[in-house]
Structure formats: structure tokens, C-alpha cells
Design an enzyme around this catalytic site. Structure first.
Site, PDB file in Angstrom:
ATOM      1  N   ASP A  34      -7.970   1.342 -26.167  1.00 46.67           N
ATOM      2  CA  ASP A  34      -8.318   1.216 -24.752  1.00 46.67           C
ATOM      3  C   ASP A  34      -8.127   2.533 -24.003  1.00 46.67           C
ATOM      4  OD1 ASP A  34      -8.980  -1.443 -24.887  1.00 46.67           O
ATOM      5  OD2 ASP A  34      -7.001  -2.168 -24.275  1.00 46.67           O
ATOM      6  N   GLU A  43       1.362  -9.350   7.955  1.00 44.30           N
ATOM      7  CA  GLU A  43       1.477  -7.898   8.164  1.00 44.30           C
ATOM      8  C   GLU A  43       2.463  -7.257   7.190  1.00 44.30           C
ATOM      9  OE1 GLU A  43      -0.455  -6.029  10.030  1.00 44.30           O
ATOM     10  OE2 GLU A  43      -1.488  -7.881  10.552  1.00 44.30           O
ATOM     11  N   PRO A  89       0.819  -1.225   0.000  1.00 46.94           N
ATOM     12  CA  PRO A  89       0.000   0.000   0.000  1.00 46.94           C
ATOM     13  C   PRO A  89       0.852   1.275   0.000  1.00 46.94           C
ATOM     14  CG  PRO A  89      -0.787  -1.540   1.672  1.00 46.94           C
ATOM     15  CD  PRO A  89       0.514  -2.078   1.155  1.00 46.94           C
ATOM     16  N   ARG A 109      -1.291  -7.956 -22.180  1.00 44.61           N
ATOM     17  CA  ARG A 109      -2.154  -7.507 -23.276  1.00 44.61           C
ATOM     18  C   ARG A 109      -1.504  -6.426 -24.136  1.00 44.61           C
ATOM     19  NH1 ARG A 109      -7.420  -6.486 -22.827  1.00 44.61           N
ATOM     20  NH2 ARG A 109      -7.468  -4.512 -23.888  1.00 44.61           N
TER      21      ARG A 109
HETATM   22  N1  SAH Z   1       0.161  -4.175   7.247  1.00 47.15           N
HETATM   23  C1  SAH Z   1       0.130  -3.733   5.886  1.00 47.15           C
HETATM   24  C2  SAH Z   1      -0.780  -4.587   5.025  1.00 47.15           C
HETATM   25  C3  SAH Z   1      -0.306  -5.981   4.838  1.00 47.15           C
HETATM   26  S1  SAH Z   1      -1.331  -6.845   3.750  1.00 47.15           S
HETATM   27  C4  SAH Z   1      -0.384  -2.302   5.842  1.00 47.15           C
HETATM   28  O1  SAH Z   1      -1.268  -1.978   6.615  1.00 47.15           O
HETATM   29  O2  SAH Z   1       0.087  -1.530   4.996  1.00 47.15           O
HETATM   30  C5  SAH Z   1      -0.294  -8.146   3.196  1.00 47.15           C
HETATM   31  C6  SAH Z   1       0.368  -7.948   1.844  1.00 47.15           C
HETATM   32  O3  SAH Z   1      -0.620  -7.715   0.852  1.00 47.15           O
HETATM   33  C7  SAH Z   1       1.312  -6.773   1.744  1.00 47.15           C
HETATM   34  O4  SAH Z   1       2.592  -7.097   2.229  1.00 47.15           O
HETATM   35  C8  SAH Z   1       1.322  -6.495   0.259  1.00 47.15           C
HETATM   36  O5  SAH Z   1       2.251  -7.304  -0.429  1.00 47.15           O
HETATM   37  C9  SAH Z   1      -0.086  -6.895  -0.165  1.00 47.15           C
HETATM   38  N2  SAH Z   1      -0.969  -5.729  -0.322  1.00 47.15           N
HETATM   39  C10 SAH Z   1      -1.907  -5.308   0.539  1.00 47.15           C
HETATM   40  N3  SAH Z   1      -2.533  -4.222   0.079  1.00 47.15           N
HETATM   41  C11 SAH Z   1      -1.997  -3.937  -1.112  1.00 47.15           C
HETATM   42  C12 SAH Z   1      -2.211  -2.917  -2.079  1.00 47.15           C
HETATM   43  N4  SAH Z   1      -3.116  -1.960  -1.925  1.00 47.15           N
HETATM   44  N5  SAH Z   1      -1.470  -2.945  -3.201  1.00 47.15           N
HETATM   45  C13 SAH Z   1      -0.528  -3.882  -3.386  1.00 47.15           C
HETATM   46  N6  SAH Z   1      -0.280  -4.874  -2.520  1.00 47.15           N
HETATM   47  C14 SAH Z   1      -0.989  -4.903  -1.381  1.00 47.15           C
END
Ligand code: SAH
Length: 248
Positions: free
Chosen positions: A169, A116, A89, A154
Site C-alpha cells: 500500500d 462548536e 482541526p 487493516r
Molecule cells: N469550532 C471548531 C469545529 C467544531 S466541529 C473549529 O472551528 O475548529 C465539531 C467537532 O468535529 C470537533 O470538536 C471535532 O471533534 C470534529 N472535527 C471537526 N473537524 C475535524 C477535523 N478536520 N479533524 C478531526 N475532527 C474534526
């Protein structure tokens, strides 16, 4: 190009890489996708790849060592140096421009987090770029990796049955970065609603003009930021501006 996916759940990828139109890109290895499971580099009877967070709190954290070994394994198999991408994120939100950069490169290592997330020391020492799917939290990076691979596939030559297809697109530079126009198919009347007359006229110039106007309308309504960007790049013609002014 070759993508190396690091994931604890590689089995999640097969249905996506073997279905639909993008299958061609993966089956021909035009977009070669290889998997590495950090569990294969974990020690002990339980092959642990995660542990509790220092400082306490809920959840588990992926340990650095199995990830570092996964990466070392991949790097020993690859000749060119490619970016190590972590889905998170925190990252830059995936968009057409980033997809285009990947689709014209040599590939990447795609790290899919779980729990996490990853031990920060591994991120600091090994990750080149973080990419997000948007402002929400997934339970793993796999869906983000699949989204990236699909979008890259694609864009590869010969993957879509009509080579020009992706030029129409949304977001495509060939579309000046605007949104795609609406599409209609048979029957001509469905549920009391007719297809716009111009599409049945056979008049290509008028059809093209109508499609451009629809794209301008949709972009003005849903993504005014994209319209403004096109304007600033000088991509809107006098005719486009006249049409938009009339609509206002
Ligand atoms: N504790 C973290 C979330 C972990 S979720 C936080 O609050 O930011 C577990 C995994 O899912 C992350 O390590 C990441 O690889 C993936 N993930 C979660 N949300 C994502 C998003 N919006 N975009 C890309 N990968 C994501």
C-alpha cells in the site's frame, strides 16, 4: 489493543466496524472497540451535555463534567494507561506514521467532539494529543475516529486475506513510503484500452520493475514530497534514480 470511543452518536460506528475486511479485527476483538456516551453521565431530566458559549456567539459547547466522568469511567475499566486523543482541526494530521504508532500500541481513548467543540478546561486538563483529518471542518469527530480505527485494523496481522497485502500500500515503509502502483483486472481489453503488456508477460522480475517505476512516476507527479523523503532516507536505488533521471 483496546480503543474506548467517547461519542454522543455511537450508533454511527456499527456499519463500519461490521462490514468488509476489517470486520475480522473488530469481531475477534483483536482491535477491541468500546463505547461510552457522555449523555449517560449527564444530570437532570434532559441529560444535557452541551450549553451556550460564555461570551456569546452561535452554537453550543460540550460541557466538561460529563466528559470528565466518561473518562473516569473508562479509566476505571482499563489497566494500562493509554493516550487520550481528541479529534480536532487543531491536531496533527493523521498519516501512516501515526496509524502505525497506534497499531502497535495498547489502544487509546478517542474523544469525538460535536457542536462548536469541547470546553477548553477539559481539553487542557485531560487531553494528551489532538488529531485532525485535514484542513476542513466536520460536524463531529466520529468520521475521524472511524478513519483511524479502519486504518489501524487493516495493519493488524491476519486481517487482510494476504498478510503481505498492506506492504504494497501507499505510504508503507515496505514501499519506501511511495505511492502504490496502478492496478488492472479482467477483461484484458476494456472500452478499447488494453492492459499494459508487461502485466500479461508472466515475467515476475519485469513486472516488479514496472510496478516500482510506476510508483516512482506517480509519487514524483502527485507527491514529490514523499519522493524527496525517500531519497533523503537513502531508500532510492541507483536504478530508481536512473529511471527518474530518464523520465525528467
Ligand atoms: N469550532 C471548531 C469545529 C467544531 S466541529 C473549529 O472551528 O475548529 C465539531 C467537532 O468535529 C470537533 O470538536 C471535532 O471533534 C470534529 N472535527 C471537526 N473537524 C475535524 C477535523 N478536520 N479533524 C478531526 N475532527 C474534526
Amino acid at each position: 489493543m483496546r480503543f474506548d470511543v467517547v461519542s454522543l452518536f455511537p450508533e454511527l460506528f456499527a456499519p463500519f466496524l461490521t462490514s468488509g475486511i476489517i470486520r475480522r479485527a473488530f469481531e475477534s476483538a483483536q482491535v477491541d472497540v468500546q463505547f461510552t456516551n457522555p449523555r449517560d453521565f449527564a444530570n437532570g431530566t434532559y441529560r444535557r451535555i452541551d450549553d451556550r458559549p460564555f461570551g456569546g456567539g452561535p452554537g453550543m459547547v460540550m460541557m466538561a463534567e460529563p466528559l470528565a466522568q466518561s473518562l473516569a469511567h473508562i479509566q476505571s475499566l482499563r489497566t494500562e494507561k493509554v493516550p487520550v486523543v481528541l479529534f480536532s482541526p487543531i491536531g496533527r494530521v493523521l498519516d501512516h506514521q501515526l496509524v502505525q504508532e497506534f497499531s502497535s500500541g495498547a489502544g487509546a481513548v478517542l474523544l469525538c467532539g460535536r457542536y462548536e467543540g469541547l470546553d477548553q478546561r477539559f481539553i487542557d486538563s485531560h487531553v494528551d494529543m489532538q488529531v485532525s483529518l485535514g484542513d476542513f471542518v466536520l460536524s463531529g469527530g466520529e468520521i475521524a475516529a472511524i478513519a483511524l480505527l479502519d486504518a489501524v485494523a487493516r495493519l493488524q496481522p491476519g486481517v487482510l486475506s494476504d498478510p503481505e497485502s498492506h506492504h504494497q500500500d501507499s505510504f508503507n515503509p515496505a514501499m519506501d513510503g511511495l505511492l502504490d502502483c496502478p492496478h488492472y483486472t479482467r477483461p484484458e481489453n476494456w472500452d478499447g484500452v488494453a492492459v499494459p503488456d508487461v502485466l500479461l508477460s508472466g515475467h515476475h522480475v519485469n513486472i516488479e520493475r514496472w510496478r516500482r517505476q510506476q510508483s516512482l512516476d506517480l509519487t514524483a507527479r502527485y507527491r514529490p514530497d514523499l519522493l524527496e523523503r525517500a531519497r533523503q532516507k537513502g531508500l532510492l536505488s541507483k536504478q530508481d534514480e536512473r529511471y527518474l533521471a530518464e523520465r525528467r
